[in-house]
Design a protein around this motif. Structure first.
Motif, PDB file in Angstrom:
ATOM      1  N   SER A   1      63.514  51.098  73.342  1.00  0.00           N
ATOM      2  CA  SER A   1      64.717  51.925  73.173  1.00  0.00           C
ATOM      3  C   SER A   1      64.858  52.969  74.268  1.00  0.00           C
ATOM      4  O   SER A   1      65.952  53.397  74.591  1.00  0.00           O
ATOM      5  N   LEU A   2      63.768  53.370  74.883  1.00  0.00           N
ATOM      6  CA  LEU A   2      63.833  54.393  75.923  1.00  0.00           C
ATOM      7  C   LEU A   2      64.131  53.819  77.303  1.00  0.00           C
ATOM      8  O   LEU A   2      64.360  54.546  78.228  1.00  0.00           O
ATOM      9  N   ARG A   3      64.115  52.493  77.418  1.00  0.00           N
ATOM     10  CA  ARG A   3      64.210  51.871  78.734  1.00  0.00           C
ATOM     11  C   ARG A   3      65.489  51.086  78.948  1.00  0.00           C
ATOM     12  O   ARG A   3      65.746  50.612  80.019  1.00  0.00           O
ATOM     13  N   HIS A   4      66.288  50.890  77.933  1.00  0.00           N
ATOM     14  CA  HIS A   4      67.593  50.215  78.047  1.00  0.00           C
ATOM     15  C   HIS A   4      67.487  48.885  78.793  1.00  0.00           C
ATOM     16  O   HIS A   4      68.113  48.683  79.831  1.00  0.00           O
TER      17      HIS A   4
ATOM     18  N   ARG B   1      64.106  48.068  83.182  1.00  0.00           N
ATOM     19  CA  ARG B   1      62.949  48.967  83.147  1.00  0.00           C
ATOM     20  C   ARG B   1      61.828  48.438  82.259  1.00  0.00           C
ATOM     21  O   ARG B   1      60.659  48.603  82.570  1.00  0.00           O
ATOM     22  N   THR B   2      62.176  47.829  81.137  1.00  0.00           N
ATOM     23  CA  THR B   2      61.136  47.295  80.251  1.00  0.00           C
ATOM     24  C   THR B   2      60.297  46.268  80.995  1.00  0.00           C
ATOM     25  O   THR B   2      59.062  46.325  80.968  1.00  0.00           O
ATOM     26  N   THR B   3      60.947  45.335  81.683  1.00  0.00           N
ATOM     27  CA  THR B   3      60.215  44.293  82.397  1.00  0.00           C
ATOM     28  C   THR B   3      59.359  44.878  83.504  1.00  0.00           C
ATOM     29  O   THR B   3      58.193  44.502  83.657  1.00  0.00           O
TER      30      THR B   3
ATOM     31  N   LEU C   1      59.521  47.613  70.471  1.00  0.00           N
ATOM     32  CA  LEU C   1      58.552  47.717  71.554  1.00  0.00           C
ATOM     33  C   LEU C   1      58.040  46.372  72.020  1.00  0.00           C
ATOM     34  O   LEU C   1      58.238  45.353  71.373  1.00  0.00           O
ATOM     35  N   VAL C   2      57.358  46.418  73.151  1.00  0.00           N
ATOM     36  CA  VAL C   2      56.565  45.298  73.647  1.00  0.00           C
ATOM     37  C   VAL C   2      55.121  45.763  73.623  1.00  0.00           C
ATOM     38  O   VAL C   2      54.796  46.832  74.146  1.00  0.00           O
ATOM     39  N   ARG C   3      54.261  44.971  72.984  1.00  0.00           N
ATOM     40  CA  ARG C   3      52.835  45.276  72.965  1.00  0.00           C
ATOM     41  C   ARG C   3      52.126  44.293  73.900  1.00  0.00           C
ATOM     42  O   ARG C   3      52.371  43.096  73.841  1.00  0.00           O
ATOM     43  N   ILE C   4      51.278  44.842  74.728  1.00  0.00           N
ATOM     44  CA  ILE C   4      50.514  44.078  75.709  1.00  0.00           C
ATOM     45  C   ILE C   4      49.046  44.174  75.312  1.00  0.00           C
ATOM     46  O   ILE C   4      48.554  45.271  75.031  1.00  0.00           O
ATOM     47  N   GLU C   5      48.354  43.049  75.300  1.00  0.00           N
ATOM     48  CA  GLU C   5      46.915  43.046  75.059  1.00  0.00           C
ATOM     49  C   GLU C   5      46.262  42.140  76.092  1.00  0.00           C
ATOM     50  O   GLU C   5      46.717  41.019  76.313  1.00  0.00           O
ATOM     51  N   VAL C   6      45.208  42.637  76.714  1.00  0.00           N
ATOM     52  CA  VAL C   6      44.398  41.829  77.617  1.00  0.00           C
ATOM     53  C   VAL C   6      42.965  41.922  77.118  1.00  0.00           C
ATOM     54  O   VAL C   6      42.409  43.017  77.008  1.00  0.00           O
TER      55      VAL C   6
ATOM     56  N   ALA D   1      55.369  44.569  83.463  1.00  0.00           N
ATOM     57  CA  ALA D   1      54.741  43.890  84.601  1.00  0.00           C
ATOM     58  C   ALA D   1      53.677  44.771  85.247  1.00  0.00           C
ATOM     59  O   ALA D   1      52.591  44.289  85.598  1.00  0.00           O
ATOM     60  N   GLY D   2      53.956  46.046  85.396  1.00  0.00           N
ATOM     61  CA  GLY D   2      52.977  46.968  85.984  1.00  0.00           C
ATOM     62  C   GLY D   2      51.729  47.115  85.136  1.00  0.00           C
ATOM     63  O   GLY D   2      50.604  47.095  85.650  1.00  0.00           O
ATOM     64  N   VAL D   3      51.917  47.233  83.825  1.00  0.00           N
ATOM     65  CA  VAL D   3      50.771  47.372  82.922  1.00  0.00           C
ATOM     66  C   VAL D   3      49.959  46.080  82.893  1.00  0.00           C
ATOM     67  O   VAL D   3      48.723  46.110  82.980  1.00  0.00           O
ATOM     68  N   VAL D   4      50.631  44.941  82.781  1.00  0.00           N
ATOM     69  CA  VAL D   4      49.923  43.656  82.775  1.00  0.00           C
ATOM     70  C   VAL D   4      49.144  43.487  84.076  1.00  0.00           C
ATOM     71  O   VAL D   4      47.981  43.057  84.064  1.00  0.00           O
ATOM     72  N   ALA D   5      49.748  43.820  85.203  1.00  0.00           N
ATOM     73  CA  ALA D   5      49.065  43.680  86.497  1.00  0.00           C
ATOM     74  C   ALA D   5      47.777  44.489  86.519  1.00  0.00           C
ATOM     75  O   ALA D   5      46.735  43.993  86.970  1.00  0.00           O
ATOM     76  N   GLU D   6      47.824  45.718  86.041  1.00  0.00           N
ATOM     77  CA  GLU D   6      46.621  46.566  86.049  1.00  0.00           C
ATOM     78  C   GLU D   6      45.565  46.073  85.080  1.00  0.00           C
ATOM     79  O   GLU D   6      44.383  45.990  85.413  1.00  0.00           O
ATOM     80  N   PHE D   7      45.975  45.754  83.858  1.00  0.00           N
ATOM     81  CA  PHE D   7      45.005  45.260  82.863  1.00  0.00           C
ATOM     82  C   PHE D   7      44.380  43.937  83.322  1.00  0.00           C
ATOM     83  O   PHE D   7      43.175  43.730  83.175  1.00  0.00           O
ATOM     84  N   ALA D   8      45.191  43.030  83.860  1.00  0.00           N
ATOM     85  CA  ALA D   8      44.671  41.737  84.301  1.00  0.00           C
ATOM     86  C   ALA D   8      43.750  41.897  85.504  1.00  0.00           C
ATOM     87  O   ALA D   8      42.708  41.231  85.589  1.00  0.00           O
TER      88      ALA D   8
END
Length: 153
Positions: free
Chosen positions: A149-152, A49-51, A86-91, A55-62
């Motif tokens: 932690s919420l996505r296992h 789920r994390t990936t 957590l994973v932090r995404i920045e574009v 991937a969905g957030v990166v696709a939209e931001f990019a």
């Protein structure tokens, strides 16, 4: 006073990744592929789920960077930071004059005939937190955080 005696020191990301990509549809697609590969390299399962969320957030931001944040001849940057939590995404793109609506203020779904306008609604649904900020007078950054932690996975 030593750092261990009182005030907690800010925790730096355990791992980080940064790449500059062309502000094109190909660059946006590559951003998503590189993000998935980087998470895999860090030991986060590709089918987890994390990936899929990252991937969905990166696709939209990019896609937004390549479409709305584009300045001819200038790239956008993708940055990922991984901590145990957590994973932090920045574009970061080159159009600080084109700020998206603030989190919680994204307009309702566009009509069925509209070809765009759903991306930030998707980000709002996927990310645990997101926002935008100006890096300087030439760039802006869209960021999102995905709690692990919420996505296992």
């Amino acid at each position: 006073m030593r750092a261990s005696e009182g005030t907690p020191q800010p925790q730096l990301p355990a791992l980080s990744f940064r790449v500059q990509l062309s502000s094109t549809r190909r660059g946006a697609r590559l951003a998503r592929l590189l993000a998935v590969q980087q998470l895999d390299d860090w030991g986060i399962p590709r089918d987890g789920r994390t990936t899929s969320t990252v991937a969905g957030v990166v696709a939209e931001f990019a896609a937004n960077a390549a479409t709305h944040g584009r300045t001819p001849g200038r790239d956008f940057a993708l940055r990922l930071a991984l901590t145990p939590e957590l994973v932090r995404i920045e574009v970061t793109d080159t159009r600080p004059d084109r700020l998206p609506p603030a989190p919680g203020r994204v307009p309702e779904l566009p009509g069925a005939a509209e070809e765009s306008g759903r991306g930030l609604l998707l980000v709002e649904a996927l990310a645990d937190r997101w926002g935008t900020g100006l890096r300087n007078s030439h760039t802006k950054t869209l960021w999102a955080e995905v709690d692990r932690s919420l996505r296992h996975g």
